[in-house]
Scaffold this active site. Structure first.
Site, PDB file in Angstrom:
ATOM      1  N   CYS A  96       4.534 116.173  66.694  1.00 52.53           N
ATOM      2  CA  CYS A  96       4.914 116.974  65.203  1.00 52.53           C
ATOM      3  C   CYS A  96       5.602 118.368  65.541  1.00 52.53           C
ATOM      4  CB  CYS A  96       3.683 117.094  64.400  1.00 52.53           C
ATOM      5  SG  CYS A  96       2.390 118.203  65.167  1.00 52.53           S
ATOM      6  N   CYS A 155       3.704 121.030  67.583  1.00 52.91           N
ATOM      7  CA  CYS A 155       4.031 120.933  68.891  1.00 52.91           C
ATOM      8  C   CYS A 155       5.214 121.777  69.289  1.00 52.91           C
ATOM      9  CB  CYS A 155       4.244 119.639  69.497  1.00 52.91           C
ATOM     10  SG  CYS A 155       2.714 118.363  69.059  1.00 52.91           S
ATOM     11  N   CYS A 172      29.708 113.940 113.483  1.00 51.24           N
ATOM     12  CA  CYS A 172      28.742 113.381 114.179  1.00 51.24           C
ATOM     13  C   CYS A 172      27.440 113.479 113.304  1.00 51.24           C
ATOM     14  CB  CYS A 172      28.407 113.861 115.359  1.00 51.24           C
ATOM     15  SG  CYS A 172      27.375 115.571 115.345  1.00 51.24           S
ATOM     16  N   CYS A 180      26.216 116.473 111.555  1.00 54.23           N
ATOM     17  CA  CYS A 180      26.975 117.083 110.551  1.00 54.23           C
ATOM     18  C   CYS A 180      26.290 116.588 109.322  1.00 54.23           C
ATOM     19  CB  CYS A 180      28.277 116.579 110.601  1.00 54.23           C
ATOM     20  SG  CYS A 180      29.004 117.406 111.885  1.00 54.23           S
ATOM     21  N   ASP A 216      11.242  81.826  88.757  1.00 58.83           N
ATOM     22  CA  ASP A 216      11.233  81.633  87.468  1.00 58.83           C
ATOM     23  C   ASP A 216      11.684  80.289  87.018  1.00 58.83           C
ATOM     24  OD1 ASP A 216      10.702  81.957  84.602  1.00 58.83           O
ATOM     25  OD2 ASP A 216      13.132  82.318  84.226  1.00 58.83           O
ATOM     26  N   ASP A 251      15.667  85.794  86.042  1.00 56.03           N
ATOM     27  CA  ASP A 251      17.214  86.062  85.264  1.00 56.03           C
ATOM     28  C   ASP A 251      17.362  87.408  85.159  1.00 56.03           C
ATOM     29  OD1 ASP A 251      15.486  86.828  83.272  1.00 56.03           O
ATOM     30  OD2 ASP A 251      15.934  85.069  82.105  1.00 56.03           O
ATOM     31  N   ASP A 294      12.208  88.692  82.913  1.00 55.96           N
ATOM     32  CA  ASP A 294      11.486  88.561  84.211  1.00 55.96           C
ATOM     33  C   ASP A 294      11.490  90.202  84.826  1.00 55.96           C
ATOM     34  OD1 ASP A 294      10.623  86.041  84.085  1.00 55.96           O
ATOM     35  OD2 ASP A 294      12.803  85.699  84.853  1.00 55.96           O
TER      36      ASP A 294
END
Length: 830
Positions: A20, A23, A90, A93, A516, A715, A719
């Site tokens: 609210c 807050c 290298c 770095c 699934d 899918d 899921d």
């Protein structure tokens, strides 16, 4: 968002937990009372706090602490960006940049990949912006050659680096070859030609262009590294060649061998190694290049009835594109006119063309083979399938697998340890040369370059330089990312998009794969097979009621019902009060009639008896059909049976997974009998039926407790929680409908052969990673002690060092020779 004006910083923070306006007032009061805060405003509606503060008094983290002490929290919406880094030579770095980024305020995680020369950074935009990230990299001594959101033309850049490395190598050998030829009489007959003074001067003069012209970038890199208090591989090479070169001038004032020519040889071999690395690294990263080259450059769109050619960047959503036979489809869209076959191999790896008709989706960069079609653009720019694929491959290549952690710890302290080893070598040869010479006398039988008759100072320099140039943390640093780059590229070419590199390691350790049912094992395009009316209703009436309620749903079962009604030209009624009952069905009203459509559990909840229909229901379920009951005004109106056919390769793919030693399971919201019937057809062992979407996550947890690591194949939409809970989430998608947020791996094709291929790719890639790490560790473990004992010539040490890095990259590229197709596809190909 963070901005700064003189001594005032402004920041906007999104707050979590406000209920609210009071807050907001409480937070605002706490912030305004803090020392250093000029002004704070908290907006309850937008949940944002706008704060102006003195950066010398406090920082953003302290502001966040104030908000948290008030009882609220901060919403962090992290962003991820990939920066191209210039100047890395290298692994040290990469480690230095990664360390600096991870220390920065607002950076959640940063991974720097030496092989791809990129930094993948996850950061909080509230605390740091893009320019801040670039500044950190540049302060570390490196460059960011690309602006935010601008894709680098990788092919040209890699070619430029390749040719630059080639030029430096050629320049070095132009002067090094004469050095070698000049040294032969001195080495074989101990007769410096024409005399010792000219010989020594010649070695010095010829080595100068090799070291300080061709090899100048090595010294520049070493200098930057030292200035920023971090040692890298170039520091070791610079110190080794520098020490060897200094023996040239010193030979005129002290009894020491002239190693100036050797210094040039070391640098020449070092630059040769860099050249071969550049060539091999370019090959390892070619997956991204290939993907970038796939896209169409121009498109023909319809404007006011006329065909106009425009750059692809100018296409807008809704534009109608004209695509002729043989042309690439410019961007993702939907066919609005014409029929054709499309080569989608760039997306799916499948060589067979796919038929397309009006209403079908098409993917940008795929090739229209036969027909003349018009396509309505639905996705452009970064939203296209190709852009998502590139993003996923880049993200994968920017991540790390768990096995790399140990290698990273070693490489992080490697250069300092080598410097310590070189110092110890120097001291040992000064204080106990006679003991070390005895080892040399024993070894010279098989190692002709070992000459313990040389004076103490010469042997000391010889051994110390060898230690400096033999050390190779690059091989350790390249072992994992190069294999990951090649593996992810191979995956993309085969329609397997790996989002997180960790999945490569985890997937090979999977014990159980959970599938699934609808759209995964089956085609996901069910058809109505039976219409059985009850209680004085007729078939057409039952179908009309069901289709009227289901017409707004995208569920495959609903689509099957509405498609049958459309085929029978049945007019549909308007409905109201539509509501989905999760895992059970739907309910709605047609006029004053309350309609329930779903499984028997839905009708049971409303006290509607189905006992008289049990025999019919059992028979249909035994035939692996999904039973949908239709009820009107608390009375069963009829039964609709829907059947979903298996995908062509489901049986073969699941059979091969079992041969690979994996347990299989099916998880579905469908009834037990239907699930058992499907499982029996495909050979699945464990059946989890009548599981609601929110219950799938718990079932995955139970399987993890019982068997260990679990992969979930689904899918990627319904899921999503289960995919996230699984140790590896594998989303099956087709075309542009890929689900990338909840899964670790996405299979572009809809068939299960991709699961087999993904596991084989995981095992093959991880095998290469282990091989690379093994040989890199063995090399360094054996080479450094030999160098300390004076048993390695500095030139041979540098050759070995270059070969170790090259062998790691080459071994990773050998992944391309591994056949990761399922065995039944290989047999068909023969």
């Amino acid at each position: 968002m963070l901005t700064e004006t003189n001594k005032i910083k402004k920041v906007s923070l999104q707050i979590k937990g406000m209920n609210c306006s009071s807050c907001a007032s409480r937070i605002e009061k706490s912030l305004n009372s803090a020392r250093g805060v000029y002004k704070a405003r908290v907006n309850f509606a937008s949940e944002l706090a706008y704060i102006e503060f003195d950066p010398e008094e406090l920082d953003v983290n302290k502001l966040i602490d104030i908000i948290k002490k008030s009882g609220y929290d901060i919403k962090t919406e992290s962003k991820k960006i990939t920066l191209k880094i210039g100047g890395m030579n290298c692994i040290a770095c990469a480690r230095n940049i990664e360390k600096a980024l991870n220390k920065a305020e607002g950076v959640l995680k940063a991974d720097v990949n030496l092989a791809s020369e990129k930094a993948t950074i996850e950061y909080d935009p509230n605390l740091i912006e893009y320019t801040g990230l670039v500044e950190i990299v540049e302060k570390t001594g490196y460059t960011v050659p690309a602006r935010e959101g601008v894709e680098i033309e990788k092919k040209d850049e890699d070619l430029e680096k390749f040719y630059e490395a080639k030029r430096r190598m050629v320049h070095a050998w132009v002067f090094t070859v004469p050095i070698i030829l000049w040294m032969i009489p001195e080495m074989l007959m101990d007769m410096p030609w024409p005399n010792i003074t000219i010989f020594n001067l010649g070695m010095i003069l010829l080595s100068i262009p090799v070291l300080f012209w061709a090899g100048r970038n090595t010294y520049k890199s070493a200098y930057k590294s030292v200035v920023h208090r971090a040692a890298n591989m170039d520091v070791l090479i610079a110190m080794g060649t520098g020490a060897a070169f200094l023996t040239g001038p010193l030979v005129f004032i002290t009894p020491v061998a002239n190693y100036a020519g050797v210094a040039a040889m070391i640098m020449a071999f070092h630059l040769t190694g860099r050249f071969i690395e550049a060539k091999a690294k370019g090959r390892a990263s070619q997956a991204i290049k290939k993907l970038l080259e796939l896209g169409a450059k121009t498109a023909i769109i319809l404007k006011d009835g006329k065909e106009i050619e425009v750059p692809v960047e100018d296409i807008r959503v809704g534009d109608i594109m004209v695509v002729k036979p043989g042309e690439k489809i410019p961007t993702d869209g939907r066919v609005v006119e014409g029929n054709t076959s499309v080569d989608e191999s760039m997306a799916t790896g499948e060589s067979m063309p796919v038929k397309k008709r009006v209403g079908d989706t098409v993917i940008g960069a795929t090739v229209n083979q036969k027909g003349y079609i018009k396509v309505k653009a639905t996705r452009i720019g970064k939203d296209t399938f190709l852009s998502q694929v590139i993003k996923m491959v880049e993200e994968c290549q920017g991540t790390k697998v768990p096995i790399q952690d140990f290698a990273d710890k070693v490489t992080g302290i490697f250069a300092p340890l080598v410097l310590i080893a070189a110092l110890i070598t120097f001291i040992l040869w000064i204080i106990m040369p006679d003991i070390l010479k005895e080892i040399g006398y024993s070894a010279r039988i098989v190692l002709p370059w070992v000459d313990p008759t040389l004076n103490k100072w010469t042997l000391t320099i010889f051994s110390t330089v060898a230690v400096l140039v033999i050390a190779c943390p690059c091989a350790l640093g390249l072992a994992t990312p190069t294999a990951l780059m090649v593996g992810s590229g191979i995956g993309a070419e085969n329609g397997i998009l790996i989002r997180r590199g960790e999945a490569i390691q985890t997937l090979k350790e999977i014990k159980v794969i959970v599938f699934d049912k609808t759209g995964t094992i089956t085609k996901g395009k069910p058809e109505v097979t039976d219409l059985i009316p009850a209680n004085n209703f007729d078939k057409e009436e039952v179908l009309k009621i069901a289709a009227s309620v289901e017409k707004g749903s995208e569920h495959p079962l609903a689509t099957a019902i509405t498609r049958r009604a459309r085929e029978n030209n049945i007019p549909l009624d308007d409905i109201s009060e539509f509501e989905v009952v999760t895992g059970k069905g739907v309910k709605a009203s047609i006029g004053d009639k309350r309609i329930l459509i779903g499984n028997p559990r839905l009708l049971d909840d409303y006290g509607i008896k189905t006992d008289g229909l049990l025999d019919i229901i059992n028979r249909l379920e035994d035939e692996a059909k999904t039973v949908i009951l239709v009820a009107v005004k608390n009375e069963v109106a009829g039964i609709i049976a829907v059947s979903d056919t298996l995908k062509e390769d489901s049986v073969k793919a699941i059979g091969e997974l079992k041969e690979m030693g994996l347990q299989t399971a099916i998880i579905t919201g469908d009834n037990q009998k239907t699930a058992l019937a499907i499982a029996k057809k495909v050979g699945i062992t464990h059946v989890l039926a009548e599981v609601l979407p929110d219950g799938k996550l718990e079932e995955i947890k139970k399987l993890q407790e019982k068997f260990g690591n679990v992969a979930m194949v689904g899918d990627g939409i319904n899921d999503a929680p289960a995919l996230t809970q699984a140790d590896v989430g594998i989303a099956i998608g087709t075309g542009t409908d890929i689900a990338i947020e909840s899964s670790d791996i996405t299979l572009v094709r809809g068939d299960l052969s991709g699961v087999v291929t993904a596991i084989k790719l995981s095992r093959a890639t991880f095998s290469k990673i282990k091989q690379n790490l093994f040989w890199a560790f063995v090399y360094n473990t054996l080479a450094i002690p030999l160098a300390m004992l004076g048993l390695l010539h500095p030139v041979i040490a540098e050759i070995a060092m270059a070969i170790s890095s090259i062998s790691v990259i080459t071994n990773a590229n050998l992944l391309r020779m591994v056949d990761i197709r399922p065995s039944y596809q290989r047999l068909n190909a023969k």
